[in-house]
Write a protein that holds these residues in place. Structure first.
Motif, PDB file in Angstrom:
ATOM      1  N   LEU A 135     -43.157  75.057 -80.902  1.00 26.53           N
ATOM      2  CA  LEU A 135     -42.125  75.790 -80.169  1.00 26.53           C
ATOM      3  C   LEU A 135     -42.457  77.279 -80.135  1.00 26.53           C
ATOM      4  CD1 LEU A 135     -39.283  75.229 -78.860  1.00 26.53           C
ATOM      5  CD2 LEU A 135     -38.288  76.042 -81.013  1.00 26.53           C
ATOM      6  N   VAL A 136     -42.315  77.895 -78.950  1.00 24.67           N
ATOM      7  CA  VAL A 136     -42.530  79.334 -78.768  1.00 24.67           C
ATOM      8  C   VAL A 136     -41.257  79.938 -78.197  1.00 24.67           C
ATOM      9  CG1 VAL A 136     -43.788  81.075 -77.438  1.00 24.67           C
ATOM     10  CG2 VAL A 136     -45.030  79.182 -78.484  1.00 24.67           C
ATOM     11  N   VAL A 137     -40.845  81.070 -78.784  1.00 18.34           N
ATOM     12  CA  VAL A 137     -39.617  81.758 -78.365  1.00 18.34           C
ATOM     13  C   VAL A 137     -39.899  83.254 -78.242  1.00 18.34           C
ATOM     14  CG1 VAL A 137     -38.122  80.067 -79.490  1.00 18.34           C
ATOM     15  CG2 VAL A 137     -38.902  82.066 -80.774  1.00 18.34           C
ATOM     16  N   GLN A 138     -38.896  84.007 -77.818  1.00 17.69           N
ATOM     17  CA  GLN A 138     -39.048  85.454 -77.784  1.00 17.69           C
ATOM     18  C   GLN A 138     -39.164  85.994 -79.213  1.00 17.69           C
ATOM     19  OE1 GLN A 138     -35.905  87.342 -75.552  1.00 17.69           O
ATOM     20  NE2 GLN A 138     -36.803  86.804 -73.578  1.00 17.69           N
ATOM     21  N   LYS A 139     -39.892  87.088 -79.352  1.00 22.37           N
ATOM     22  CA  LYS A 139     -40.111  87.680 -80.666  1.00 22.37           C
ATOM     23  C   LYS A 139     -38.774  87.943 -81.365  1.00 22.37           C
ATOM     24  CE  LYS A 139     -43.045  91.095 -82.920  1.00 22.37           C
ATOM     25  NZ  LYS A 139     -44.023  92.196 -82.699  1.00 22.37           N
ATOM     26  N   VAL A 193     -40.465  82.552 -70.611  1.00 20.24           N
ATOM     27  CA  VAL A 193     -39.796  82.975 -71.845  1.00 20.24           C
ATOM     28  C   VAL A 193     -39.877  84.487 -72.020  1.00 20.24           C
ATOM     29  CG1 VAL A 193     -39.719  82.720 -74.359  1.00 20.24           C
ATOM     30  CG2 VAL A 193     -40.288  80.743 -72.931  1.00 20.24           C
ATOM     31  N   ALA A 194     -41.041  85.067 -71.784  1.00 24.29           N
ATOM     32  CA  ALA A 194     -41.225  86.519 -71.952  1.00 24.29           C
ATOM     33  C   ALA A 194     -40.308  87.321 -71.030  1.00 24.29           C
ATOM     34  CB  ALA A 194     -42.686  86.886 -71.698  1.00 24.29           C
ATOM     35  N   SER A 195     -40.059  86.783 -69.832  1.00 23.81           N
ATOM     36  CA  SER A 195     -39.229  87.486 -68.853  1.00 23.81           C
ATOM     37  C   SER A 195     -37.744  87.217 -69.043  1.00 23.81           C
ATOM     38  CB  SER A 195     -39.634  87.068 -67.436  1.00 23.81           C
ATOM     39  OG  SER A 195     -39.334  85.693 -67.217  1.00 23.81           O
ATOM     40  N   GLY A 203     -44.631  72.480 -76.392  1.00 27.76           N
ATOM     41  CA  GLY A 203     -45.808  71.709 -76.006  1.00 27.76           C
ATOM     42  C   GLY A 203     -46.431  71.190 -77.278  1.00 27.76           C
ATOM     43  N   THR A 204     -47.573  70.565 -77.194  1.00 26.45           N
ATOM     44  CA  THR A 204     -48.217  70.117 -78.412  1.00 26.45           C
ATOM     45  C   THR A 204     -48.544  71.335 -79.282  1.00 26.45           C
ATOM     46  OG1 THR A 204     -50.394  70.106 -77.362  1.00 26.45           O
ATOM     47  CG2 THR A 204     -49.153  68.062 -77.337  1.00 26.45           C
ATOM     48  N   GLU A 205     -48.439  71.136 -80.576  1.00 34.51           N
ATOM     49  CA  GLU A 205     -48.526  72.248 -81.535  1.00 34.51           C
ATOM     50  C   GLU A 205     -49.761  73.118 -81.340  1.00 34.51           C
ATOM     51  OE1 GLU A 205     -48.539  72.948 -86.398  1.00 34.51           O
ATOM     52  OE2 GLU A 205     -48.552  70.928 -85.560  1.00 34.51           O
ATOM     53  N   MET A 206     -50.948  72.509 -81.301  1.00 34.32           N
ATOM     54  CA  MET A 206     -52.182  73.275 -81.182  1.00 34.32           C
ATOM     55  C   MET A 206     -52.269  73.982 -79.842  1.00 34.32           C
ATOM     56  SD  MET A 206     -53.921  73.207 -83.945  1.00 34.32           S
ATOM     57  CE  MET A 206     -55.537  73.705 -83.368  1.00 34.32           C
ATOM     58  N   THR A 207     -51.744  73.361 -78.796  1.00 33.57           N
ATOM     59  CA  THR A 207     -51.806  73.965 -77.460  1.00 33.57           C
ATOM     60  C   THR A 207     -51.053  75.280 -77.416  1.00 33.57           C
ATOM     61  OG1 THR A 207     -52.019  71.837 -76.346  1.00 33.57           O
ATOM     62  CG2 THR A 207     -51.193  73.665 -75.039  1.00 33.57           C
ATOM     63  N   VAL A 208     -49.764  75.240 -77.785  1.00 35.51           N
ATOM     64  CA  VAL A 208     -48.960  76.453 -77.656  1.00 35.51           C
ATOM     65  C   VAL A 208     -49.360  77.514 -78.685  1.00 35.51           C
ATOM     66  CG1 VAL A 208     -47.014  75.298 -76.555  1.00 35.51           C
ATOM     67  CG2 VAL A 208     -47.081  75.421 -79.040  1.00 35.51           C
ATOM     68  N   LYS A 209     -49.775  77.073 -79.871  1.00 37.27           N
ATOM     69  CA  LYS A 209     -50.163  78.038 -80.898  1.00 37.27           C
ATOM     70  C   LYS A 209     -51.416  78.804 -80.504  1.00 37.27           C
ATOM     71  CE  LYS A 209     -50.688  78.439 -85.912  1.00 37.27           C
ATOM     72  NZ  LYS A 209     -50.652  77.696 -87.201  1.00 37.27           N
ATOM     73  N   MET A 210     -52.459  78.084 -80.062  1.00 33.82           N
ATOM     74  CA  MET A 210     -53.717  78.734 -79.694  1.00 33.82           C
ATOM     75  C   MET A 210     -53.582  79.509 -78.389  1.00 33.82           C
ATOM     76  SD  MET A 210     -56.633  76.012 -80.896  1.00 33.82           S
ATOM     77  CE  MET A 210     -57.944  77.207 -80.639  1.00 33.82           C
ATOM     78  N   ALA A 211     -52.788  78.970 -77.459  1.00 34.81           N
ATOM     79  CA  ALA A 211     -52.579  79.670 -76.189  1.00 34.81           C
ATOM     80  C   ALA A 211     -51.865  80.995 -76.426  1.00 34.81           C
ATOM     81  CB  ALA A 211     -51.775  78.807 -75.230  1.00 34.81           C
ATOM     82  N   SER A 215     -53.357  84.761 -75.758  1.00 34.32           N
ATOM     83  CA  SER A 215     -52.683  85.502 -74.685  1.00 34.32           C
ATOM     84  C   SER A 215     -52.451  86.966 -75.043  1.00 34.32           C
ATOM     85  CB  SER A 215     -51.333  84.850 -74.363  1.00 34.32           C
ATOM     86  OG  SER A 215     -50.381  85.090 -75.395  1.00 34.32           O
ATOM     87  N   GLY A 216     -52.314  87.254 -76.350  1.00 34.65           N
ATOM     88  CA  GLY A 216     -52.039  88.625 -76.770  1.00 34.65           C
ATOM     89  C   GLY A 216     -50.648  89.094 -76.387  1.00 34.65           C
ATOM     90  N   ASN A 217     -49.756  88.167 -76.093  1.00 29.45           N
ATOM     91  CA  ASN A 217     -48.398  88.508 -75.664  1.00 29.45           C
ATOM     92  C   ASN A 217     -47.538  88.838 -76.879  1.00 29.45           C
ATOM     93  OD1 ASN A 217     -45.740  88.510 -74.616  1.00 29.45           O
ATOM     94  ND2 ASN A 217     -46.353  87.129 -72.967  1.00 29.45           N
ATOM     95  N   ASP A 218     -47.193  90.109 -77.055  1.00 32.63           N
ATOM     96  CA  ASP A 218     -46.432  90.527 -78.239  1.00 32.63           C
ATOM     97  C   ASP A 218     -44.925  90.370 -78.054  1.00 32.63           C
ATOM     98  OD1 ASP A 218     -45.945  92.550 -76.445  1.00 32.63           O
ATOM     99  OD2 ASP A 218     -46.775  94.160 -77.685  1.00 32.63           O
ATOM    100  N   LYS A 219     -44.502  89.795 -76.917  1.00 27.38           N
ATOM    101  CA  LYS A 219     -43.083  89.548 -76.693  1.00 27.38           C
ATOM    102  C   LYS A 219     -42.669  88.169 -77.203  1.00 27.38           C
ATOM    103  CE  LYS A 219     -42.605  92.425 -72.535  1.00 27.38           C
ATOM    104  NZ  LYS A 219     -42.198  92.426 -71.097  1.00 27.38           N
ATOM    105  N   LEU A 220     -43.663  87.362 -77.591  1.00 31.86           N
ATOM    106  CA  LEU A 220     -43.390  85.988 -77.985  1.00 31.86           C
ATOM    107  C   LEU A 220     -43.824  85.709 -79.420  1.00 31.86           C
ATOM    108  CD1 LEU A 220     -44.714  84.191 -74.762  1.00 31.86           C
ATOM    109  CD2 LEU A 220     -42.367  84.902 -75.253  1.00 31.86           C
ATOM    110  N   MET A 221     -43.287  84.642 -79.997  1.00 24.00           N
ATOM    111  CA  MET A 221     -43.684  84.234 -81.344  1.00 24.00           C
ATOM    112  C   MET A 221     -43.689  82.717 -81.443  1.00 24.00           C
ATOM    113  SD  MET A 221     -40.256  84.888 -83.690  1.00 24.00           S
ATOM    114  CE  MET A 221     -40.725  83.674 -84.945  1.00 24.00           C
TER     115      MET A 221
END
Length: 297
Positions: A135-139, A193-195, A203-211, A215-221
């Motif tokens: 799971l990925v959410v806003q920071k 999510v960032a917007s 998504g699958t754990e490895m997919t969202v974690k590595m993506a 990505s270098g997106n500091d708005k997400l965690m």
């Protein structure tokens, strides 16, 4: 009149012969074409066409080169079969099985999870990897989301890649259809999510974690303490998928894959791509048939 009757009898006999011929092994379930099987054609050409969705670390393209755990395992299996060259074709995840059935690919190598619904439209090889969800959410995790049940109970919105099994998973945990958005790929779900258009993506754990890391997106965690849902289909078992008329090809692939599992190659390729040989290897008693039937999950 007798001549016409004789001609009719000959024609009818030829029709019967043709009909009887269609019941042979080469014409039923082996991916035949003009008497030559799909496996024979691929061995003769030395090239196999694979369909993939750009999803790291399963199958993705980098500088024009096809990479990923599912890709590496498939390449090793086809090499064992005497097919050295892999020709790749990129497609949206939701279009992989339709593309396979339309003849655009010989096989799908996307780490696609086996499930009973997909088994109706494609035949899966034996599973080569096992994985959970992420799971990925806003920071800062403003809605304090740690499970699919949290998304359901707090009325959060979630963006999910089109065709992904996670759509079904979140619904099983009570998430309403009105809370779900779909997007073409993982970067698009991150953007939602960032917007602020969505509260989370999964998504699958490895997919969202590595993506997320790449990505270098500091708005997400990435939610490190995400609670895996206790539902059918989790953990997921990823495998290559074949056209339903390509039994001979799939069986030859399974034989090659079994050798690679036995000699440790599959575990090595999983580790090479960031997976854990211990946590992501498939238990010996898990089979594609068992997962397709819903008896194993």
């Amino acid at each position: 009149m007798k001549k016409l009757l004789a001609v009719a009898v000959v024609c009818f006999s030829l029709v019967l012969l043709a009909a009887c011929g269609s019941g042979s092994e080469e014409g039923s379930g082996s991916g035949s074409d003009g008497g030559e099987s799909k496996l024979a054609k691929l061995k003769e050409s030395g090239t196999v066409t694979v369909g993939f969705a750009n999803e790291e670390p399963y199958a993705y393209q980098e500088n024009g080169e096809l990479k990923g755990a599912a890709v590496d395992i498939a390449q090793a299996a086809f090499k064992e079969m005497g097919i050295e060259n892999v020709k790749s074709k990129l497609a949206d995840f939701s279009q992989l099985i339709p593309g396979l059935n339309a003849g655009k690919f010989d096989v799908i190598t996307a780490g696609m999870a086996i499930n009973p619904d997909r088994c109706k439209n494609a035949d899966f090889a034996e599973p080569s990897m096992m994985y959970g969800e992420g799971l990925v959410v806003q920071k800062g995790n403003p809605m304090d989301l740690h499970s699919y049940k949290d998304i359901a109970e707090k009325g959060a919105s979630v963006s999910i890649m089109q065709g992904a099994t996670e759509i079904e998973y979140v619904q099983k945990m009570g998430v309403k259809e009105s809370q779900i958005q779909t997007a073409a790929d993982i970067p698009a779900t991150f953007s939602a999510v960032a917007s602020g258009r969505a509260d989370a993506t999964t998504g699958t754990e490895m997919t969202v974690k590595m993506a997320l890391e790449s990505s270098g997106n500091d708005k997400l965690m990435f939610v490190e303490d995400f609670k895996q849902p206790e539902i059918e289909g989790i953990p997921s078992y990823g495998a290559a998928a074949f056209h339903k008329d390509a039994d001979e090809l799939r069986k030859a692939y399974n034989e090659a894959l079994a050798k690679l599992k036995e000699n440790g190659t599959v575990k090595e390729l999983l580790e090479k791509n960031g997976f854990s040989a211990e946590n992501n290897s498939v238990p010996e008693d898990i089979t594609a048939e068992g997962v397709c039937s819903g008896e194993q999950y």
